[in-house]
Write an enzyme that holds these catalytic residues in place. Structure first.
Site, PDB file in Angstrom:
ATOM      1  N   ASP A  75      44.742  38.158  33.899  1.00  0.00           N
ATOM      2  CA  ASP A  75      44.834  38.241  35.359  1.00  0.00           C
ATOM      3  C   ASP A  75      43.425  38.354  35.927  1.00  0.00           C
ATOM      4  O   ASP A  75      42.596  39.087  35.384  1.00  0.00           O
ATOM      5  CB  ASP A  75      45.632  39.497  35.761  1.00  0.00           C
TER       6      ASP A  75
ATOM      7  N   HIS B 171      39.699  33.565  42.619  1.00  0.00           N
ATOM      8  CA  HIS B 171      40.607  34.721  42.498  1.00  0.00           C
ATOM      9  C   HIS B 171      41.143  34.894  41.077  1.00  0.00           C
ATOM     10  O   HIS B 171      41.704  35.927  40.756  1.00  0.00           O
ATOM     11  CB  HIS B 171      41.777  34.567  43.479  1.00  0.00           C
TER      12      HIS B 171
END
Ligand code: GDG
Length: 484
Positions: free
Chosen positions: A373, A165
């Protein structure tokens, strides 16, 4: 339902993640939990991971199980020492900072490195007995990189996939991790390794090649010894329609009405992030202050709401950040505010999901400016929440995975550049409705197809064995065809 596996049993899905979201009456699960549950519901299966509980000693074979419909939630407790070393230590003080390009914030410790691999072995031991011969196993995120290899050591020959992720940096950065080669070998033990973006895929393939562990082929597969693995990007999405509906309905919520009334006509900028140094909170506040300095006439006419639930407070770098951001907000409000105007409204509490979507909808500008991110779902939720007739503008960091999909509609910024980001805020607040609608449509075109359901279906389609590898071919192509 999938066709029967080699032993005649049904092919189930086994999801593994560090934390398991066991459904509880009255509690609403987050987006990813809902998505993974949908995947599990479609085939039946098991969701396995840490219970979140600690004990002074644990039995290597005990498990808590709870059956909900076709899904078994199987969890194990960990010792306090394991949590400190495996979770708070190696996972969150070595892997997390390094994968977010923050070698300066990483802390390496041999005991924690050992614990990381040891706890993954423990998980493999507890999980192995639950896996049927034809089950698909899908492992999630950075806490569990070595799990596939540990399951293979226990004789499992199932198809096992892994999805990361968070970002995977280039070898120049990620090779600093203790146990680096072992991590790569762990990843190479999976059949499918999924990342958020093509950039992460490129970095990972370079790592394998430079360590002499694999060779990439033209068809996107990587040859590792006598095996062939698939390495690909599967950008995670949101429930786009669900978010849009929730945001639309939120106008009736009392929280939304209170917020609107309190704005008294001011333009609203919003930021929503876990309190984490990867999210660029300090840089964002600096950019907002730079905007106010460049546009003093806007003082009193804008309001910036930053919602930042605390996270990982037990990790010293997070506790430090909590203090720093609180101080910075106080200083900015003290220096720029007035007796009738507070420039930054800062919350460190969790806000209910529906309220959040309502706040996004009411905002003129979404500030999503992480320093790094994997994807960033807030960016996507902000866009999906907008009023199609009068949408707000997304200001998005070039270092968020979401920038690869949303660059056509967002204002892309370098979050380290306060002046450039301040200019983007000014541009967003002055943008015509026509341009806002055009940009919003461009982003929605992407979000309507790259949904969270498409994400898991695509991953499981890649993980499912090819037709000729199945003992009994299924006429429909399986439960996990990439259809959405
Ligand atoms: C990791 C990766 C990747 C936030 N505050 C509240 C709240 N949230 C929800 C948001 C959003 C989620 O939490 C945060 O997701 P992000 O993607 O923005 O960030 P991470 O937590 O760092 O997630 C990231 C993600 O995994 C998925 O793969 O995109 O890159 O770092 O859904 O809405 N929800 C509620 N109250 C809050 O106060 N209810």
């Amino acid at each position: 339902m999938f066709g029967p596996g080699p032993s005649g049993g049904n092919q189930r899905l086994i999801v593994v993640s560090n934390r398991v979201s066991v459904p509880r009456a009255g509690a609403s699960a987050g987006g990813l939990a809902v998505a993974l549950e949908a995947a599990l519901q479609s085939s039946g299966g098991i969701w396995f991971g840490w219970s979140g509980e600690t004990r002074t000693a644990i039995d290597a074979d005990s498990l808590h199980t709870q059956q909900v419909g076709p899904v078994t939630f199987a969890t194990t407790d960990l010792t306090r020492r394991d949590v400190e070393d495996y979770y708070l230590g190696y996972s969150n003080r070595a892997l997390w900072p390094v994968c977010h390009y923050r070698l300066d914030l990483s802390r390496f410790n041999e005991r924690e490195t050992q614990a990381y691999f040891r706890v993954n072995d423990l998980f493999a031991r507890k999980l192995a007995g639950l896996v049927g011969p034809s089950d698909l196993v899908w492992v999630h995120d950075y806490h569990l990189i070595p799990l596939g290899a540990a399951l293979r050591d226990r004789g499992l020959t199932n198809r096992i996939g892994f999805f990361l992720h968070i970002p995977w940096p280039p070898p120049e950065v990620v090779s600093a991790l203790p146990g680096y080669r072992r991590l790569l070998q762990g990843l190479a033990a999976y059949d499918v390794v999924g990342f958020q973006t093509e950039r992460d895929v490129e970095h990972f393939v370079r790592c394998l090649e430079e360590e002499g562990l694999g060779t990439s082929e033209d068809d996107g597969t990587v040859v590792v010894g006598d095996r062939r693995i698939e390495v690909a990007s599967f950008p995670i999405g949101i429930d786009t329609e669900g978010v849009a509906e929730m945001a639309d309905k939120s106008v009736g919520l009392s929280s939304t009405r209170r917020m609107l009334a309190s704005l008294e006509g001011k333009r609203l900028l919003i930021g929503v992030d876990r309190l984490d140094y990867s999210k660029g909170l300090r840089e964002r506040i600096r950019s907002y202050v730079a905007y106010l300095a460049a546009h003093p006439e806007e003082k009193g006419r804008v309001s910036y709401l930053q919602i930042t639930p605390k996270s990982r407070s037990e990790v010293p770098e997070y506790a430090e950040l909590e203090r720093e951001v609180a101080t910075q907000v106080g200083e900015a409000n003290g220096a720029c505010g007035d007796f009738d105007w507070t420039p930054i409204r800062y919350l460190t509490q969790n806000v209910p999901h529906a309220t959040l979507m309502g706040l996004y909808r009411m905002a003129d500008v979404g500030l999503v400016t992480p320093l790094r991110d994997g994807m960033n779902l807030v960016a996507k939720e902000f866009v999906a929440s907008q009023d199609p007739q009068d949408p707000g503008v997304l200001i998005l960091s070039r270092y968020a995975g979401a920038a690869f999909e949303l660059e056509g509609g967002a204002l892309i910024v370098n979050p380290y550049d306060a002046v450039g980001t301040a200019e983007a805020i000014d541009r967003a607040l002055r943008m015509s409705r026509g341009e806002r609608r055009e940009r919003w449509e461009t982003m929605m075109d992407v979000l309507r197809t790259h949904t969270v359901n498409a994400w898991w279906q695509n991953f499981l389609a890649a993980l499912s064995p090819a037709e000729d590898e199945r003992s009994a071919p299924s006429s429909s192509g399986g439960a996990f065809g990439a259809t959405a």
